[in-house]
Motif scaffolding. Sequence first.
Motif, mmCIF file in Angstrom:
data_model
loop_
_atom_site.group_PDB
_atom_site.id
_atom_site.type_symbol
_atom_site.label_atom_id
_atom_site.label_comp_id
_atom_site.label_asym_id
_atom_site.label_seq_id
_atom_site.Cartn_x
_atom_site.Cartn_y
_atom_site.Cartn_z
ATOM 1 N N UNK A 48 0.830 -1.192 0.000
ATOM 2 C CA UNK A 48 0.000 0.000 0.000
ATOM 3 C C UNK A 48 0.871 1.251 0.000
ATOM 4 N N UNK A 49 1.853 1.274 0.892
ATOM 5 C CA UNK A 49 2.733 2.440 0.998
ATOM 6 C C UNK A 49 4.023 2.017 1.677
ATOM 7 N N UNK A 50 5.114 2.674 1.288
ATOM 8 C CA UNK A 50 6.401 2.407 1.902
ATOM 9 C C UNK A 50 7.117 3.704 2.195
ATOM 10 N N UNK A 51 8.023 3.650 3.174
ATOM 11 C CA UNK A 51 8.788 4.831 3.543
ATOM 12 C C UNK A 51 10.188 4.399 3.950
ATOM 13 N N UNK A 52 11.186 5.111 3.448
ATOM 14 C CA UNK A 52 12.568 4.790 3.786
ATOM 15 C C UNK A 52 12.953 5.445 5.116
ATOM 16 N N UNK A 53 14.150 5.147 5.565
ATOM 17 C CA UNK A 53 14.621 5.705 6.832
ATOM 18 C C UNK A 53 14.792 7.219 6.773
ATOM 19 N N UNK A 61 -0.912 2.902 -6.726
ATOM 20 C CA UNK A 61 -1.697 3.864 -7.501
ATOM 21 C C UNK A 61 -3.103 4.026 -6.938
ATOM 22 N N UNK A 62 -3.638 2.949 -6.393
ATOM 23 C CA UNK A 62 -5.027 2.963 -5.914
ATOM 24 C C UNK A 62 -5.233 3.835 -4.676
ATOM 25 N N UNK A 63 -4.144 4.195 -3.987
ATOM 26 C CA UNK A 63 -4.297 4.976 -2.758
ATOM 27 C C UNK A 63 -3.641 6.355 -2.849
ATOM 28 N N UNK A 81 -2.141 7.199 7.478
ATOM 29 C CA UNK A 81 -3.363 7.986 7.521
ATOM 30 C C UNK A 81 -4.160 7.680 6.265
ATOM 31 N N UNK A 82 -5.374 7.200 6.457
ATOM 32 C CA UNK A 82 -6.214 6.791 5.334
ATOM 33 C C UNK A 82 -7.454 7.676 5.296
ATOM 34 N N UNK A 83 -7.574 8.444 4.235
ATOM 35 C CA UNK A 83 -8.717 9.333 4.046
ATOM 36 C C UNK A 83 -9.527 8.892 2.829
ATOM 37 N N UNK A 84 -10.744 9.403 2.746
ATOM 38 C CA UNK A 84 -11.623 9.089 1.608
ATOM 39 C C UNK A 84 -11.674 7.595 1.350
ATOM 40 N N UNK A 85 -11.879 6.850 2.401
ATOM 41 C CA UNK A 85 -11.848 5.392 2.289
ATOM 42 C C UNK A 85 -12.985 4.879 1.405
ATOM 43 N N UNK A 86 -12.677 3.807 0.696
ATOM 44 C CA UNK A 86 -13.620 3.168 -0.216
ATOM 45 C C UNK A 86 -13.839 1.723 0.210
ATOM 46 N N UNK A 87 -14.967 1.134 -0.155
ATOM 47 C CA UNK A 87 -15.186 -0.274 0.196
ATOM 48 C C UNK A 87 -14.062 -1.186 -0.300
ATOM 49 N N UNK A 88 -13.458 -0.853 -1.421
ATOM 50 C CA UNK A 88 -12.375 -1.686 -1.945
ATOM 51 C C UNK A 88 -11.086 -1.569 -1.135
ATOM 52 N N UNK A 89 -11.052 -0.692 -0.151
ATOM 53 C CA UNK A 89 -9.909 -0.621 0.762
ATOM 54 C C UNK A 89 -10.033 -1.646 1.887
#
Length: 120
Positions: A48-53, A61-63, A81-89
């Motif tokens: 879904x998402x990644x972050x380096x040090x 792309x979907x998020x 932080x998840x905003x504008x959530x959709x059923x497909x989430x």
Amino acid sequence: QVQLVESGGGLVQAGGSLRLSCAARGGIFSINAMGWYRHAPGKQRELVAGITSVGATKYADSVKGRFTISRDNAQKMVYLQMNSLKPEDTAVYYCNGDIVDRMGFKSDYWGQGTQVTVSS
């Protein structure tokens, strides 16, 4: 023993928001990249998402534009932080970390998962 412990999942209506947290605990020397994955029924697990040090981020792309990943290196925390959530989430969300323990061993660690359900 290094552990990743997630919190913050739950049930929310479409359009709502949730914030996931992940705490890295145990004998940690350093934490490299961290990320959030999700696994929905009948689908493959996806990043879904990644972050380096140093704070560089990437998103599925979907998020993009809806989710934001962040981290607090001092507290050994990563957030989603998840905003504008959709059923497909709707999925089980897992925290992942590339961690070096105090013995110097580098391993890939996973949290136990937290359920996110978005109702329509």
